[in-house]
Design an enzyme around this catalytic site. Structure first.
Site, PDB file in Angstrom:
ATOM      1  CG  ASN A   1      -0.244  -0.226   2.524  1.00 27.09           C
ATOM      2  OD1 ASN A   1       0.543  -0.702   2.847  1.00 27.09           O
ATOM      3  ND2 ASN A   1      -1.033   0.495   3.476  1.00 27.09           N
TER       4      ASN A   1
ATOM      5  CD  GLU B   1      -1.386   4.909   4.229  1.00 25.96           C
ATOM      6  OE1 GLU B   1      -1.091   5.752   5.006  1.00 25.96           O
ATOM      7  OE2 GLU B   1      -2.373   3.991   4.790  1.00 25.96           O
TER       8      GLU B   1
ATOM      9  CB  CYS C   1      -5.428  -1.275  -1.478  1.00 29.27           C
ATOM     10  SG  CYS C   1      -6.561  -0.802  -0.485  1.00 29.27           S
TER      11      CYS C   1
ATOM     12  CD  GLU D   1      -5.247  -5.841  -1.096  1.00 33.40           C
ATOM     13  OE1 GLU D   1      -4.703  -4.779  -0.950  1.00 33.40           O
ATOM     14  OE2 GLU D   1      -6.119  -6.231  -0.154  1.00 33.40           O
TER      15      GLU D   1
ATOM     16  CB  CYS E   1     -10.814  -2.842   0.833  1.00 34.82           C
ATOM     17  SG  CYS E   1     -10.381  -2.125  -0.530  1.00 34.82           S
TER      18      CYS E   1
ATOM     19  CB  CYS F   1      -8.691  -4.735  -3.421  1.00 38.32           C
ATOM     20  SG  CYS F   1      -7.711  -3.307  -3.052  1.00 38.32           S
TER      21      CYS F   1
HETATM   22  N1  THU Z   1      -5.158  -1.428   2.579  1.00 41.22           N
HETATM   23  C1  THU Z   1      -4.743  -2.249   1.724  1.00 41.22           C
HETATM   24  O1  THU Z   1      -3.541  -2.043   1.243  1.00 41.22           O
HETATM   25  N2  THU Z   1      -5.560  -3.001   1.284  1.00 41.22           N
HETATM   26  C2  THU Z   1      -6.830  -3.452   1.564  1.00 41.22           C
HETATM   27  O2  THU Z   1      -7.508  -4.365   1.124  1.00 41.22           O
HETATM   28  C3  THU Z   1      -7.650  -2.471   2.789  1.00 41.22           C
HETATM   29  C4  THU Z   1      -6.432  -1.438   3.188  1.00 41.22           C
HETATM   30  C5  THU Z   1      -4.580  -0.172   3.029  1.00 41.22           C
HETATM   31  C6  THU Z   1      -5.163   1.181   2.490  1.00 41.22           C
HETATM   32  C7  THU Z   1      -4.603   2.087   3.295  1.00 41.22           C
HETATM   33  O3  THU Z   1      -3.248   2.639   3.043  1.00 41.22           O
HETATM   34  C8  THU Z   1      -4.547   1.263   4.818  1.00 41.22           C
HETATM   35  O4  THU Z   1      -4.380  -0.214   4.377  1.00 41.22           O
HETATM   36  C9  THU Z   1      -5.581   1.387   5.871  1.00 41.22           C
HETATM   37  O5  THU Z   1      -6.779   1.436   5.320  1.00 41.22           O
END
Ligand code: THU
Length: 160
Positions: free
Chosen positions: A60, A62, A71, A73, A110, A113
């Site tokens: 991930n 940000e 994310c 994925e 999520c 994704c």
């Molecule tokens: N996140 C992911 O990388 N994958 C997911 O399926 C759920 C959330 C990340 C997004 C964000 O950077 C952090 O987790 C908190 O939500």
């Protein structure tokens, strides 16, 4: 009344995990080290195994403008598709947890994704297995296909 059901596997001890699955989980753990998550401190790694055994990873990423982040994925699947073209994806392993945590709560993908992964599953016409777990590894969840995680999905047939 209609019903929606699907089957999945849960490995609750390290010894039970098939070695090929554990190898991909380990690659997701490795990818997680490159997560850039200064705002949530929740670090996620993903590893996609292609049909020929090649592995593409993501973590991930940000951004100070929060919705601009992505994310793990989707970083992984968009990268894999970008560099592999029509090569099929066999499975994806996802490992997530807060920085410094040993939490074993499984990091299921999520909704956004799931939608993104489904696009490639439908494009290639064969299932992509989804493997997910927390940083403590067990329990490891294994689902046969992305579509199992997204009933009544929106897809290209809706646009026809
Ligand atoms: N996140 C992911 O990388 N994958 C997911 O399926 C759920 C959330 C990340 C997004 C964000 O950077 C952090 O987790 C908190 O939500």
């Amino acid at each position: 009344m209609e019903q929606y059901t699907f089957s999945y596997t849960v490995y609750t001890s390290m010894e039970e995990i098939p070695s090929d699955i554990l190898a991909l989980v380990n690659q997701a753990c490795e990818a997680r080290k490159a997560a850039y998550a200064p705002y949530s401190d929740f670090l996620v790694g993903a590893a996609i195994e292609m049909e020929d055994g090649e592995v593409h990873t993501g973590s991930n990423q940000e951004n100070a403008a929060y919705p601009s982040g992505l994310c793990a994925e989707r970083v992984a699947v968009y990268h894999a598709s970008s560099v592999c073209g029509d090569k099929k994806m066999k499975r994806i392993a996802i490992v997530g947890g807060s920085r410094g945590s040993e939490n074993s709560y499984p990091a299921a993908p999520c909704g956004a994704c799931r939608q993104s992964l489904l696009e490639y599953e439908e494009k290639q016409g064969s299932p992509i297995e989804v493997i997910f777990c927390g940083v403590g590894i067990v329990p490891v969840y294994v689902v046969d296909s992305v579509k199992d995680l997204l009933p009544f999905s929106f897809g290209r047939e809706n646009l026809g």
